[in-house]
Scaffold this motif. Structure first.
Motif, PDB file in Angstrom:
ATOM      1  N   THR A  99       0.830  -1.205   0.000  1.00  0.00           N
ATOM      2  CA  THR A  99       0.000   0.000   0.000  1.00  0.00           C
ATOM      3  C   THR A  99       0.864   1.254   0.000  1.00  0.00           C
ATOM      4  O   THR A  99       1.780   1.384   0.811  1.00  0.00           O
ATOM      5  CB  THR A  99      -0.897   0.003   1.254  1.00  0.00           C
ATOM      6  N   SER A 120      -1.334  -1.204  -4.243  1.00  0.00           N
ATOM      7  CA  SER A 120      -2.488  -0.300  -4.203  1.00  0.00           C
ATOM      8  C   SER A 120      -1.934   1.084  -3.902  1.00  0.00           C
ATOM      9  O   SER A 120      -1.229   1.260  -2.904  1.00  0.00           O
ATOM     10  CB  SER A 120      -3.466  -0.696  -3.105  1.00  0.00           C
ATOM     11  N   LEU A 128      -7.334   2.813   0.095  1.00  0.00           N
ATOM     12  CA  LEU A 128      -6.329   1.750   0.220  1.00  0.00           C
ATOM     13  C   LEU A 128      -6.932   0.585   0.992  1.00  0.00           C
ATOM     14  O   LEU A 128      -7.703   0.805   1.938  1.00  0.00           O
ATOM     15  CB  LEU A 128      -5.097   2.269   0.969  1.00  0.00           C
TER      16      LEU A 128
END
Ligand SMILES: NC(=O)c1ccc[n+]([C@@H]2O[C@H](COP(=O)([O-])OP(=O)(O)OC[C@H]3O[C@@H](n4cnc5c(N)ncnc54)[C@H](O)[C@@H]3O)[C@@H](O)[C@H]2O)c1
Ligand SMILES: O=C(O)[C@H](O)COP(=O)(O)O
Length: 518
Positions: A99, A120, A128
């Protein structure tokens, strides 16, 4: 009656973590397990309006809205080329994603380098799937409490990192990266532009044509043409060829400005007492003068261009009353580094007294020079070209992926350089720790006691911080347990990650666990 969502947000934040506490701050597998879902929207017959307070209703609606926004952003982030990337559009990768939280507008050329599914990337926490592991930003002034306890690195798409609380990040075991040289050409071109604008009455002349001639001559072409000839005497400039330019800071930008100024026929005087070898090798040593003191710059330069980082105790007000008193009267200052490097109050006094007559060109404002004709200030445009934005974002994305996936540290401003080649069958742990005696012994003794054989390791340090990467020859089935044991065994450890087997595209299986003391 509708049930309230039980846990709205499982994401840890630094604000909620007390200093000194040992924290397991995340693991993809654990995150998958603990993720909770908001309650579904109320359906007919389950909504008992009378039993709900307004506050409860507002909370419920906000929860549903946040979830809807999150779903929508995940949909929007999903790759369009699902077929090319595999059935799920994720390059065949199906584990939890890395992330990355972004601040500022970051070029899609950089963002598109992150493989979809495996990463992401979003500017909004709610978009997220989990709390961020990395932060990617440009000039956003990052606050300590914006850095969640799960963050393991920060990358600046650009050069200056004075907008990041770097020393706090060092204490938290978080490397801060930048992208050296990625925007240097853009800044060099703007500096050249500023040199021309400083030498000639271009800015003032254009303003005069627009605001005086056109207004007074009321759009009459013949009258305007006459005034354009008659008024040119008000804006006589000088040529750059033969003039002397002082360049303070001879790194990526300064080095390029040296070459450009020489090509214009200027004499170049360079000052950089902490020049590194790579930058020194890029300089045309035989065609410029390098000086060891700033006084030698002030004494002979018509123009001075600043290309140093802003460091509060070192480059703050590098140009000040004292240096202005030693300068040539016609000195023009070019500051495309940081506003705080010039003492605006001192420059205003020097202008007011006539001690200095040259202009101050910059892409930073100054509180003491607002509205001053000689301060030609533009928006912070140095790196604002498509090419520089693309280069910086691409280099930043590669830096983040390299660090998250292999533990390698390249281009950090607070951590030592570290690149340990990946072992065929290694299981990697990376550890940020204080640079104190006995730490390596404590780490290896603990791992040996658990019967792990270390196949290779690298320990590097920079000032008070050290970083160790170890490859184990066997799979620690419970990486969380190992890290928690290491933390107990070694007080100097600040943060740690288990990277699994780097490069095998199995991040999350067994999973990257990471621990932190902050
Ligand atoms: N206006 C903009 O949009 C823009 C864009 C990029 C960079 N910048 C600024 O320009 C600065 C320089 O960027 P760069 O890419 O050339 O960085 P760089 O790290 O390549 O070069 C900086 C140079 O400054 C030298 N230096 C450090 N302290 C010094 C001191 N006290 N005196 C003299 N020299 C010193 C270093 O040795 C290095 O050679 C950045 O830190 C940033 O603040 C501004
Ligand atoms: O230090 C830098 O790289 C510049 O100041 C660029 O800033 P920006 O990324 O906000 O344009």
């Amino acid at each position: 009656m509708m049930m309230m969502p039980t846990m709205m947000n499982m994401k840890p934040s630094s604000a909620s973590v007390s200093k000194g506490a040992l924290r397991r701050t995340g693991s993809p597998s654990s995150r998958v397990a603990v993720r909770t879902r908001a309650a579904p929207p109320p359906t007919q017959g389950t909504w008992d309006e009378d039993s709900l307070s307004s506050e409860t209703e507002i909370n419920m609606l906000q929860a549903m809205l946040a979830k809807a926004v999150q779903r929508k952003e995940l949909e929007l982030n999903a790759p369009a080329d699902a077929d090319a990337n595999g059935a799920n559009g994720s390059n065949g990768y199906s584990g939890p994603s890395f992330t990355v939280k972004t601040f500022n507008a970051i070029s899609p050329v950089g963002l598109d380098r992150f493989p979809k599914g495996k990463y992401s990337v979003a500017g909004n926490d709610d978009a997220l799937p989990d709390s961020p592991m990395a932060i990617m930003l440009r000039s956003h002034k990052l606050q300590n409490d914006e850095v969640a306890s799960t963050v393991r690195c920060i990358v600046r798409c650009g050069a200056g990192t004075n907008n990041i609380p770097v020393s706090e990040m060092t204490e938290r075991g978080i490397p801060v990266f930048n992208t050296p040289g990625a925007n240097a050409n853009a800044v060099k071109e703007l500096v050249l532009c500023a040199l021309f604008l400083a030498a000639r009455g271009i800015v003032e002349g254009i303003a005069h044509t627009k605001d005086v001639i056109n207004v007074e001559e009321k759009g009459d072409y013949t009258a305007i043409s006459k005034r354009i000839e008659a008024d040119k005497k008000m804006f006589v400039g000088s040529e750059l060829t033969g003039k002397t330019l002082g360049i303070i800071g001879l790194g990526h930008i300064g080095g390029k400005v040296v070459e450009a100024a020489l090509a214009l026929g200027m004499k170049v005087v360079g000052y950089d007492p902490v020049l590194n070898v790579e930058s020194a090798l890029r300089l045309p040593g035989d065609r410029m003068q390098r000086v060891n003191t700033l006084d030698e710059v002030w004494a002979q330069c018509d123009y001075v261009s600043l290309h140093v980082p802003y460091i509060p105790d070192i480059t703050h007000h590098l140009i000040n009353a004292d240096t202005l008193a030693k300068s040539k009267r016609n000195l023009c200052i070019l500051n495309f580094a940081r506003g705080e490097i010039v003492d605006g109050a001192a420059l205003k006094s020097a202008w007011d007294s006539g001690a200095i007559t040259g202009k101050y060109m910059s892409d930073f404002a100054d509180p003491y020079l607002l509205g001053q004709d000689k301060h030609i200030v533009m928006p912070h445009l140095g790196a604002s070209t498509a090419e520089a934005e693309d280069n910086s974002a691409a280099m930043a994305a590669d830096t983040v992926m390299n660090y998250l996936e292999t533990g390698s540290i390249v281009n950090s401003v607070n951590f030592p350089h570290c690149e340990l080649p990946v072992a065929e069958n290694g299981y990697r742990i990376s550890i940020a720790h204080k640079n104190s005696t006995g730490v390596l012994g404590e780490i290896t003794t603990y791992l040996g006691g658990k019967s792990f054989n270390i196949t290779q390791q690298l320990n590097v340090s920079r000032g008070d911080i050290a970083y160790t990467v170890l490859d184990l020859d066997s799979d620690p089935k419970d990486p969380e347990d190992i890290q928690s044991g290491l933390f107990d065994a070694c007080d100097a450890i600040l943060s740690m990650r288990f990277l699994g087997h780097p490069f095998d595209n199995k991040f999350g299986a067994p999973g990257t666990f990471f621990y932190t003391r902050n």
